[in-house]
Design an enzyme around this catalytic site. Structure first.
Site, PDB file in Angstrom:
ATOM      1  N   ASP A  85      46.051  37.357  43.072  1.00 27.82           N
ATOM      2  CA  ASP A  85      45.364  38.551  43.558  1.00 27.82           C
ATOM      3  C   ASP A  85      44.444  38.134  44.696  1.00 27.82           C
ATOM      4  OD1 ASP A  85      44.680  41.547  42.859  1.00 27.82           O
ATOM      5  OD2 ASP A  85      42.777  40.549  43.313  1.00 27.82           O
TER       6      ASP A  85
ATOM      7  N   GLU B  83      41.322  39.419  47.558  1.00 24.54           N
ATOM      8  CA  GLU B  83      40.360  40.384  48.076  1.00 24.54           C
ATOM      9  C   GLU B  83      40.301  40.168  49.583  1.00 24.54           C
ATOM     10  OE1 GLU B  83      39.365  42.671  46.152  1.00 24.54           O
ATOM     11  OE2 GLU B  83      40.036  41.695  44.303  1.00 24.54           O
TER      12      GLU B  83
ATOM     13  N   HIS C 187      37.969  44.241  40.558  1.00 24.34           N
ATOM     14  CA  HIS C 187      38.105  44.041  42.002  1.00 24.34           C
ATOM     15  C   HIS C 187      37.620  42.662  42.442  1.00 24.34           C
ATOM     16  CE1 HIS C 187      39.498  48.097  42.787  1.00 24.34           C
ATOM     17  NE2 HIS C 187      38.484  48.587  42.065  1.00 24.34           N
TER      18      HIS C 187
ATOM     19  N   ASP D  25      41.147  40.086  38.272  1.00 24.40           N
ATOM     20  CA  ASP D  25      42.316  40.958  38.422  1.00 24.40           C
ATOM     21  C   ASP D  25      43.611  40.198  38.155  1.00 24.40           C
ATOM     22  OD1 ASP D  25      40.481  42.846  39.066  1.00 24.40           O
ATOM     23  OD2 ASP D  25      41.241  43.270  41.085  1.00 24.40           O
TER      24      ASP D  25
END
Length: 578
Positions: free
Chosen positions: A41, A43, A182, A187
């Site tokens: 994952d 960001e 998040h 995540d």
């Protein structure tokens, strides 16, 4: 050593019950419990890698339900983190100011994920950013297989279970041990639980191996996907496959350069034919027939279709019903549509239907047989006309082609396009039938022909043909002398009774396959029967129908005649051949 195969039917029977088979690893596939997944994952500072950058990478490596390792790092994007992104993720500009740049961490992540299947929730987003970063850092993208849990969820999670397929919604539905927040690693951990839950739902649908994941998100009916096991253990080799239904009925016969790959495709979204989906639902087994060469596979397919007449095969089912056009000479010459070839009489064909055979008859009548007064336009042949018809059937078709080209040009000049189309269809049927017969005749009359072609690996593909029937084939290793294989092939090849030429001793489509193979680049003629020079009609006529098989030549002739008519101002009416 050379592998010599005689075309027999012994290996076409259903497998004996209780026979043990040891499968190779490539035939079994890789069970999902043995697959290493890296769930990742990211960001970022925005939604597009073209204008945004990565701020955090989180990944979890798993295999067999166990966590093997984790990877987490903040990344300095080189730009301030937008306020709305900081509010959403909690990652601020100050947090990433001292973090390493993507050039410093990407190599470590790629090494962490090496050889694994990459998994992400909305994978195009995460993988798109990773690929862009690899290009920026001048890393070659390793090409890991990618699995998207969003697409998997759409396949097995219904709307009455969850209002959407967001990560937070699915994590709550499946009782994930980590709540998405998040942040990349949290995540990724939540996605691991979601992945395990989705795979458990896919298992009853036949998604149990790594190879199944490529089509796991296809919209395939569950009862069709559950038949996926029918492909287990099939060989990755050229050959024929038979789908079998109740009472061992052969439902369908197909051919492929890889039996296993082709059969697997029937259980995926790649198969869009409704009839094939219906066939798969009825099937309970698939019988493979491995062949030495692709040519043998295509021939076996034709023979098996003719033998079993499978209800889901549409072509090549009834070769005995393919009609010929025969010229009957004598006191009352006439043309007939027949199913058998008689010695001493001229024939063209065979045709795929009686309609086409009748069109060929009409073409010959229109050219050589005058209308008989008082018989409602019926045509009859006299002795002179019969001689011309025979010449056009066995040799030069120029008279038929020119007569019809003139009629087409006249119709086009007067804008009678439907009439022109009808004349064109008549001519096309005749030319195709004459071409086929003139090509078949020499091969059908030849008692034996041996030919060979180099294979891609440097070996030889050897073919034995008797009276236009494949009597045997051999695959010869590049390290072996092909002469020994050829001698063995001639001794063990199928005995073939001579047919009445131009009819071949096999399915006409089989003879077409052999002719096309013999005409293909790289084929060498090794030997022919000793008495072949004594055979009448052992070659195609120089000015035969094959010269007109290309529609472009006829079209050019029509255009020339049409221009001639326009130049002279002729107003030819549709008489004679029309």
């Amino acid at each position: 050593m050379a592998s010599v195969r005689r075309l027999s039917r012994a290996d076409l029977a259903p497998p004996e019950s209780g026979r043990a088979v040891q499968l190779g690893l490539d035939e079994l596939g890789t069970p999902l419990r043995e697959v290493t997944f890296v769930v990742v994952d990211l960001e970022t500072t925005g939604g597009s890698p073209a204008s945004s950058a990565i701020t955090e990478i989180g990944a979890v490596k798993i295999c067999g339900g166990e966590v093997l390792g984790e990877f987490q790092t903040l990344v300095n994007p080189g730009t301030p983190v937008p306020a709305f992104i900081a509010t959403l993720t909690g990652i601020t500009t100050s947090m990433v100011a001292t973090a390493p740049r993507i050039e410093q961490v990407l190599g470590s992540f790629l090494e962490f994920a090496r050889g694994s299947v990459l998994v992400a929730h909305n994978a195009p987003f995460d993988i798109g950013f990773l690929k862009a970063a690899a290009a920026q850092c001048e890393y070659a993208w390793p090409g890991n297989q990618v699995l998207d849990t969003v697409r998997l969820a759409r396949r097995v999670v219904l709307r009455d279970e969850a209002p959407n397929h967001k990560l937070g919604t699915l994590a709550a539905l499946f009782g994930a041990t980590v709540t998405p927040d998040h942040r990349a690693l949290s995540d990724a951990r939540a996605t691991v639980d979601v992945l395990h839950a989705l795979l458990s739902r896919l298992a009853p649908l036949g998604i149990t191996h790594l190879e199944d994941l490529a089509t796991a998100t296809d919209p395939v009916p569950s009862d069709v996907r559950r038949k996926r096991h029918l492909a287990d253990g099939l060989p990755d080799a050229p050959g024929v496959y038979l789908f079998r239904g109740p009472d061992e009925e052969v439902l369908y016969v197909g051919v492929s350069t890889s039996i296993r790959t082709r059969v697997r495709s029937y259980f995926t979204a790649a198969e869009k034919r409704g009839r094939m989906t219906e066939m798969v639902r009825l099937s309970h087994a698939v019988t493979p027939v491995v062949c030495a060469t692709p040519l043998e596979a295509r021939v076996r397919e034709l023979r098996l279709i003719a033998e079993h007449s499978p209800r889901y095969n549409r072509r090549s089912r009834f070769p005995e019903r393919m009609p010929w056009v025969r010229l009957v000479e004598g006191a009352q010459p006439r043309l007939q549509v027949v199913l058998e070839v008689h010695a001493g009489q001229a024939h063209i064909g065979p045709f795929s239907s009686r309609t086409l055979a009748r069109l060929a008859v009409d073409a010959l009548h229109a050219t050589f047989a005058p209308r008989t007064p008082g018989t409602r336009g019926m045509r009859s042949l006299d002795a002179a006309g019969a001689a011309l018809v025979r010449a056009a059937m066995l040799g030069d078709p120029a008279a038929v082609v020119h007569a019809h080209a003139a009629r087409i040009a006249a119709h086009v000049t007067h804008e009678r396009y439907e009439e022109a189309s009808a004349v064109r269809d008549r001519l096309d049927a005749y030319v195709r039938g004459a071409t086929r017969a003139q090509r078949l005749a020499p091969l059908a009359a030849c008692p034996e022909l041996v030919a060979a072609r180099r294979t891609n690996d440097g070996g030889w593909e050897v073919v034995l043909v008797r009276h236009a029937r494949l009597a045997g084939t051999a695959a010869v290793d590049r390290r072996d002398d092909p002469r020994a294989a050829i001698s063995a092939l001639r001794l063990t090849g199928e005995h073939v009774t001579a047919p009445v030429s131009p009819a071949p001793a096999a399915h006409p489509e089989e003879a077409d396959l052999l002719l096309d193979w013999l005409d293909s680049p790289g084929v060498r003629l090794v030997d022919v029967a000793p008495d072949v020079d004594a055979l009448p009609g052992r070659s195609c006529p120089v000015r035969g129908a094959q010269a007109y098989a290309d529609p472009a030549r006829t079209a050019a002739l029509v255009a020339l005649l049409r221009d001639s008519l326009a130049a002279t101002g002729a107003r030819t009416t549709s008489t004679g051949a029309a």
